[in-house]
Design an enzyme around this catalytic site. Structure first.
Site, PDB file in Angstrom:
ATOM      1  CD  GLU A   1      -9.116   4.164  -1.562  1.00 49.76           C
ATOM      2  OE1 GLU A   1     -10.007   3.741  -0.827  1.00 49.76           O
ATOM      3  OE2 GLU A   1      -8.241   4.961  -1.161  1.00 49.76           O
TER       4      GLU A   1
ATOM      5  CG  ASP B   1      -2.318   0.298   0.977  1.00 48.21           C
ATOM      6  OD1 ASP B   1      -2.581   1.428   0.525  1.00 48.21           O
ATOM      7  OD2 ASP B   1      -3.172  -0.574   1.204  1.00 48.21           O
TER       8      ASP B   1
ATOM      9  CG  ASP C   1     -11.523   1.280   3.224  1.00 45.10           C
ATOM     10  OD1 ASP C   1     -11.097   1.241   4.393  1.00 45.10           O
ATOM     11  OD2 ASP C   1     -10.881   1.754   2.272  1.00 45.10           O
TER      12      ASP C   1
ATOM     13  CG  ASP D   1      -4.918   5.373   1.109  1.00 51.07           C
ATOM     14  OD1 ASP D   1      -5.814   4.513   1.206  1.00 51.07           O
ATOM     15  OD2 ASP D   1      -4.874   6.403   1.809  1.00 51.07           O
TER      16      ASP D   1
HETATM   17  C1  GLC Z   1      -8.376   4.770   1.996  1.00 52.32           C
HETATM   18  C2  GLC Z   1      -8.137   3.510   2.773  1.00 52.32           C
HETATM   19  C3  GLC Z   1      -8.815   3.617   4.082  1.00 52.32           C
HETATM   20  C4  GLC Z   1      -8.213   4.770   4.822  1.00 52.32           C
HETATM   21  C5  GLC Z   1      -8.254   6.059   4.009  1.00 52.32           C
HETATM   22  C6  GLC Z   1      -7.323   7.087   4.558  1.00 52.32           C
HETATM   23  O1  GLC Z   1      -9.709   4.961   1.705  1.00 52.32           O
HETATM   24  O2  GLC Z   1      -8.540   2.404   2.030  1.00 52.32           O
HETATM   25  O3  GLC Z   1      -8.732   2.440   4.843  1.00 52.32           O
HETATM   26  O4  GLC Z   1      -8.908   4.972   6.021  1.00 52.32           O
HETATM   27  O5  GLC Z   1      -7.856   5.864   2.675  1.00 52.32           O
HETATM   28  O6  GLC Z   1      -5.998   6.709   4.351  1.00 52.32           O
END
Ligand code: GLC
Ligand code: CA
Length: 566
Positions: free
Chosen positions: A258, A102, A334, A204
């Protein structure tokens, strides 16, 4: 021949996502660790998957379970040491497994040394690593925050009489990508991990990295819809291209963003090969299908419809039909468990719906991502008591709502379906205490249904388990490039019961039939035209014809069938 045929390992590979905190504990502290992952590598390999994506394992005070990183080049103490990491990587390589880590670089932890320096004085060299708004300019223009009890992304800090920006929690200050030094630090850090030999990054909230640093009032159109605004910063693509040029292009690796806030129209801006930015991303259309509007964590009031589900997947498939490449997933850390959300976890339908959803992911175009436990049909835990929750998102919203005197019972009901903790309960390995996850007290409750067949050990020894179906279905995809690269054609578009489509590569054609209904349904597929249909797999063997020459198909509740057409 179909256009999208530039073959690559990350298109043909199957990803297995691990939430390290919840996978396997080896020292009895109730928290999963790297040693636990190493211990389970043979199991993972036996699934037939190729790539492991690890949620963050870097040093972190764990305000948001590792998404708040205080040292990008070190390992979280609870998870182990750098030696453990190196061993994990080499053990994975020995087994031919690739590792994706990640990358959390929209923000760091407030305990990162950069932020500690940054907030110490206005004229320190790290000041410009983060976004500061001096108090003498007045209150900064409204910015929303995901994990702030007041939904306010600006936090006042007395030391220098200024506000800093945090799109997520107060302990997750946003890094200032507009500063070239910050970008250099990040690229060097990425390089450090690639030099170690990792195979890629899941990035992320990557669309959020570029900001209009004048911080104007939000344009009218984004009022209440701040996510698309956050996701379209002025220099986003410039930074992604630079990152590609400076780091990514130097290695044979994969990237998956993401892509919160990104629409089908914008899709190719990220993944068109010629633009040289990313390989793939996760869109959010499916993840918001059962949610109320506004990008929040409230469930919508009516039931989601299969026609909506199909429309989303068909539209995204089309977006990547000629360029780019998609990602197929139904849950992650999530969002709640896929069988509880898109299938049906009642006793009568759990097996068929869990395996039907696996069939779906493994017969669509795009790289399939499975989340640990999905291979055994793990379900939502649906906890009743706020004391049992650990997720900052649930806890902070609870705090906000109780301050505002809202109806907390309604909120607790919502969280049973919506909370991220549903997806984070410990992996269910066997029937021993705590499902074999830990000999201590697990950091988050274990789902009791590990005693009722939802565990690896029991399913390994049962030929007709969800786990063994998964393994067969994985092999089917691996032996049939049509299921990876073939063109997708939706059938029975208006059916609220059956999701049907063909996949075609050259002369090879497959028909996929998936029931989302709780009753038996018959369909007529004359529109497909075939002489003979040969069954390749079904999750309800007793009710499927091996060879068919007529166009009538009958599906049991949640039945999945894949045919080869001649
Ligand atoms: C992304 C991650 C999540 C996290 C957020 C802040 O959405 O998947 O788990 O809380 O970013 O980093
Ligand atoms: Ca541990």
């Amino acid at each position: 021949m179909e256009k999208n045929l530039a073959r690559s390992w990350w298109k043909e590979g199957i990803v297995y996502q691990i939430y390290p905190r919840s996978f396997q504990d080896t020292n009895g502290d109730g928290v999963g660790d790297i040693g636990g992952i190493i211990q389970r590598l043979d199991y993972i390999k036996s699934l037939g998957v190729d790539i492991i994506w690890l949620n963050p394992i870097y040093k972190s005070p764990n305000d948001d379970n590792g998404y708040d990183i205080s040292d990008y080049r070190n390992i979280m103490e609870e998870f182990g040491t750098m030696e453990d990491f190196d061993l994990l990587l080499s053990e994975m390589k020995n087994r031919g497994l690739k590792m994706v880590m990640d990358l959390v670089v929209n923000h760091s932890s407030d305990e990162h040394e950069w932020f500690e320096a940054s907030k110490a004085s206005r004229d320190n060299p790290y000041r410009d690593y983060y976004h500061w708004w001096p108090a003498e300019k007045g209150t900064p223009p409204k910015r929303w925050s995901f994990f702030d009890v007041e939904s306010n992304a600006w936090k006042y800090d007395e030391t220098t009489d200024a506000y800093y920006l945090h799109y997520f929690s107060v302990k997750q200050p946003d890094l200032k990508w507009e500063n070239p030094k910050v970008r250099r630090e990040i690229y060097d850090m990425m390089d450090y991990w690639f030099q170690k030999g990792i195979d890629g990054f899941r990035m992320d909230v990557i669309p959020f990295i570029s900001k209009d640093t004048t911080f104007p009032e939000l344009p009218e159109q984004y009022n209440g819809e701040f996510i698309p605004y956050y996701a379209s910063g002025p220099k986003l693509h410039e930074y992604l291209r630079e990152m590609n040029q400076e780091v990514l292009s130097k290695y044979d690796i994969m990237t998956v963003g993401e892509a919160i806030g990104v629409s089908t129209e914008q899709a190719l801006d990220f993944v068109d090969e010629e633009r040289k930015e990313l390989n793939m991303f996760f869109h959010f259309d499916l993840l918001s299908l059962d949610r109320a509007s506004g990008g929040g964590f409230w469930m919508r009031e009516d039931q989601w419809k299969l026609t909506e589900f199909k429309e989303i997947h068909s539209r995204w498939d089309a977006a990547f039909a000629e360029k780019g490449w998609g990602s197929m997933f139904l849950n992650n850390h999530d969002f709640p468990r896929s069988v509880s959300r898109w299938g049906n976890d009642s006793q009568a339908h759990w097996y068929n719906s869990a395996t039907m959803l696996q069939t779906f992911l493994l017969t669509m175009r795009g790289t399939p991502y499975f989340y640990y436990g999905e291979e055994i049909g793990m379900t939502n835990i649906r906890m009743d008591r706020i004391e049992d929750y650990r997720d900052i998102n649930t806890l902070n919203r609870y705090e906000t709502l109780s301050k505002n005197g809202a109806d907390l019972a309604v909120f607790m009901e919502n969280e049973k379906d919506a909370s991220r903790d549903n997806a984070r309960t410990p992996m269910q390995w066997d029937t021993t205490e705590n499902a074999g996850f830990t000999s201590g007290k697990p950091w988050l409750k274990v789902n009791e249904n590990y005693q009722e067949g939802i565990n690896v050990e029991v399913q390994l020894s049962d030929k007709t388990s969800v786990l063994n179906y998964f393994r067969s279905m994985v092999q089917l995809r691996k032996n049939k490039l049509t299921l990876v690269y073939g063109a997708y054609t939706l059938l029975l578009k208006d059916s609220e019961d059956i999701y049907a489509y063909t996949r075609t590569l050259g002369d090879d054609r497959c028909l996929v039939l998936l029931s989302f209904a709780t009753r038996t349904v018959s369909v007529n597929l004359e529109e497909v035209h075939f002489d003979k249909a040969k069954l390749l797999i079904s999750n309800d063997e007793d009710h499927a014809d091996r060879i068919k020459s007529d166009a009538h198909f009958t599906l049991k509740p949640y039945q999945a069938m894949v045919y080869e057409l001649f």
